[in-house]
Design an enzyme around this catalytic site. Structure first.
Site, PDB file in Angstrom:
ATOM      1  N   ARG A 156       0.884  -1.238   0.052  1.00  0.00           N
ATOM      2  CA  ARG A 156       0.149   0.173   0.015  1.00  0.00           C
ATOM      3  C   ARG A 156       0.863   1.263   0.102  1.00  0.00           C
ATOM      4  NH1 ARG A 156      -2.385  -4.833   2.133  1.00  0.00           N
ATOM      5  NH2 ARG A 156      -4.321  -4.700   1.391  1.00  0.00           N
TER       6      ARG A 156
ATOM      7  N   HIS B  64      -0.713  -2.501  -4.546  1.00  0.00           N
ATOM      8  CA  HIS B  64      -0.195  -3.290  -5.721  1.00  0.00           C
ATOM      9  C   HIS B  64       0.025  -2.262  -7.074  1.00  0.00           C
ATOM     10  CE1 HIS B  64       0.217  -6.293  -3.015  1.00  0.00           C
ATOM     11  NE2 HIS B  64      -0.830  -7.068  -3.257  1.00  0.00           N
TER      12      HIS B  64
ATOM     13  N   HIS C 225       3.945 -12.543  -6.143  1.00  0.00           N
ATOM     14  CA  HIS C 225       2.651 -12.931  -5.591  1.00  0.00           C
ATOM     15  C   HIS C 225       2.115 -14.146  -5.608  1.00  0.00           C
ATOM     16  CE1 HIS C 225      -1.118 -11.573  -3.496  1.00  0.00           C
ATOM     17  NE2 HIS C 225      -0.425 -10.368  -3.147  1.00  0.00           N
TER      18      HIS C 225
ATOM     19  N   GLU D  64       5.542 -12.362   0.508  1.00  0.00           N
ATOM     20  CA  GLU D  64       6.051 -11.443  -0.591  1.00  0.00           C
ATOM     21  C   GLU D  64       7.255 -10.574   0.138  1.00  0.00           C
ATOM     22  OE1 GLU D  64       2.507  -8.942  -1.053  1.00  0.00           O
ATOM     23  OE2 GLU D  64       1.555 -10.899  -0.215  1.00  0.00           O
TER      24      GLU D  64
HETATM   25  C1  BGC Z   1      -2.149  -8.191   0.548  1.00  0.00           C
HETATM   26  C2  BGC Z   1      -3.548  -8.189   0.732  1.00  0.00           C
HETATM   27  C3  BGC Z   1      -4.202  -7.964  -0.468  1.00  0.00           C
HETATM   28  C4  BGC Z   1      -3.617  -9.151  -1.364  1.00  0.00           C
HETATM   29  C5  BGC Z   1      -4.218  -9.163  -2.784  1.00  0.00           C
HETATM   30  C6  BGC Z   1      -1.552  -9.014  -0.416  1.00  0.00           C
HETATM   31  O1  BGC Z   1      -0.453  -8.477  -0.779  1.00  0.00           O
HETATM   32  O2  BGC Z   1      -1.230  -7.917   1.663  1.00  0.00           O
HETATM   33  O3  BGC Z   1      -4.183  -7.404   1.776  1.00  0.00           O
HETATM   34  O4  BGC Z   1      -5.609  -8.699  -0.179  1.00  0.00           O
HETATM   35  O5  BGC Z   1      -2.395  -9.111  -1.511  1.00  0.00           O
HETATM   36  O6  BGC Z   1      -5.137 -10.020  -2.920  1.00  0.00           O
END
Ligand code: BGC
Length: 379
Positions: A108, A133, A207, A344
């Site tokens: 974020r 992201h 991810h 991650e």
């Molecule tokens: C985040 C989650 C998010 C997900 C996406 C993760 O990297 O920390 O909060 O919902 O990514 O689906």
């Protein structure tokens, strides 16, 4: 004549649908097939890489995404251990970032605002008022170019993305190369190299959602996790870091020893309530920009064991709390609550707004580098 045409027609359908072998070396194979076409008509490919041990990695150049990864259990049975879809449309429409490279900024950014050299940039926001992201069209929704080769460690695919100046509000034209190698030691090795033509921020991450049972109807709650970290970056209700760094000792975030993910996930702890489970950045020990082991995961029923190595300062552990059965994955499986977890490697979330944290600034002439390795074995 008619039957010859029929034969050629059937042959063309068959060859379009199946992988064509392009490279083959000492038991290592690389092949490629059409995965589908984007709405704009562009062709997207699915690449298959096999190492000497028989493990297989499938990657698409849409989002530089890992689509599947097979690894053996303690009896030598290979199963796919990452969540994903079996068609391009689902990747185009999906919202879970399965297997993708996320960026420019993983995690974020508060209000989608950053300041560089005193100048304020409003980035695209896609999670309430904040950016997650990389914004509305992150690197996971872009088409990358791909090149495959057999490296000294195993079969590799190098993906390249050109993110133009102003992309999602970020300054600078960024070129990012991501190379996945399926090593002959059963590692998924990810190497990143990025450059820019104007000062910007860059913090990509990988991810994949793992489920080491290889059966996606199981939750990941019995997987045992260890994270080499004594601290984390607490968040507010919107998942934005408060700017503090706090100890994990005597909290449900203490994973200094192998601990079942489910052991404390429902404890009465405010941070767990905010995140609906685990979804935090751990401040990794021994950050000196060198690759070190930062986490391991053991799955007791299959014996699969995963070690994570990275040169990054932070690790986001996400326990799949937003999976709710609506995402339909490979073989028509519905991905339910907590059926996959992510580890991650990245810089701390919202670092552009927390100048006391390790810097994410990239200047012209500098090269952004990251190495992250997921190593698989059995115990
Ligand atoms: C985040 C989650 C998010 C997900 C996406 C993760 O990297 O920390 O909060 O919902 O990514 O689906």
């Amino acid at each position: 004549m008619k039957s010859l045409f029929l034969f050629l027609f059937i042959l063309s359908i068959f060859s379009a649908a199946s992988f064509t072998q392009t490279k083959h070396k000492n038991g290592q194979n690389i092949s490629k097939k059409l995965f589908g076409k984007l709405n704009n008509g562009k062709e997207v490919y699915l690449y298959s890489l096999q190492n000497k041990l028989g493990a297989e990695l499938k990657v698409t150049n849409f989002g530089a995404t890992v689509v599947s990864l097979t690894m053996p259990d303690k009896n030598g049975n290979y199963k796919d251990i990452v969540l994903g879809y079996d068609n391009l449309k689902s990747y185009e429409n999906g919202t879970s970032y399965f297997g993708a490279i996320v960026g420019r900024y993983a995690n974020r950014i508060s209000k989608g605002k950053i300041k560089i050299n005193g100048k304020l940039y409003q980035l695209s926001v896609n999670e309430g008022e904040n950016q997650l992201h990389g914004g509305k069209i992150g690197f996971n929704k872009m088409l990358w170019t791909a090149k495959t080769f057999v490296s000294k460690d195993g079969p590799s695919i190098e993906l390249t993305l050109l993110s133009p100046d102003g992309d999602q509000g970020y300054p600078g034209k960024v070129t990012l190369n991501v190379t996945y190698t399926l090593t002959n030691n059963n590692e998924l090795k990810i190497s990143y190299e990025g450059t820019t033509d104007k000062t910007t921020v860059l913090n990509p991450s990988h991810h994949s959602y793992f489920n080491l049972t290889g059966n996606f109807s199981n939750t990941i709650l019995d997987h045992q996790l260890k994270i080499n970290a004594n601290e984390f970056t607490p968040i507010d209700k919107e998942f934005i870091p408060t700017g503090k760094i706090e100890s994990i000792v005597n909290t449900p975030l203490d994973f200094r020893k192998l601990t079942a993910i489910g052991a404390h996930i429902n404890d009465n702890f405010e941070q767990l309530k905010f995140a609906h489970g685990y979804d935090f950045n751990w401040v990794l020990n021994n950050y000196n920009k060198k690759v070190r082991e930062v986490a391991d995961v053991y799955e007791p029923t299959t014996g699969r064991y995963m070690q994570v190595f990275t040169d990054q300062p932070g690790l986001q552990f996400y326990s799949g709390n937003f999976l709710n059965g609506t995402e339909i994955g490979k073989n028509g499986i519905h991905y339910n609550f907590r059926t996959g977890f992510c580890l991650e490697a990245q810089h701390y979330p919202d670092s552009p707004n927390e100048p006391q944290w390790p810097s994410v600034i990239l200047k012209p002439g500098q090269i952004y580098r990251q190495t992250t390795i997921y190593k698989f074995s059995t115990k």
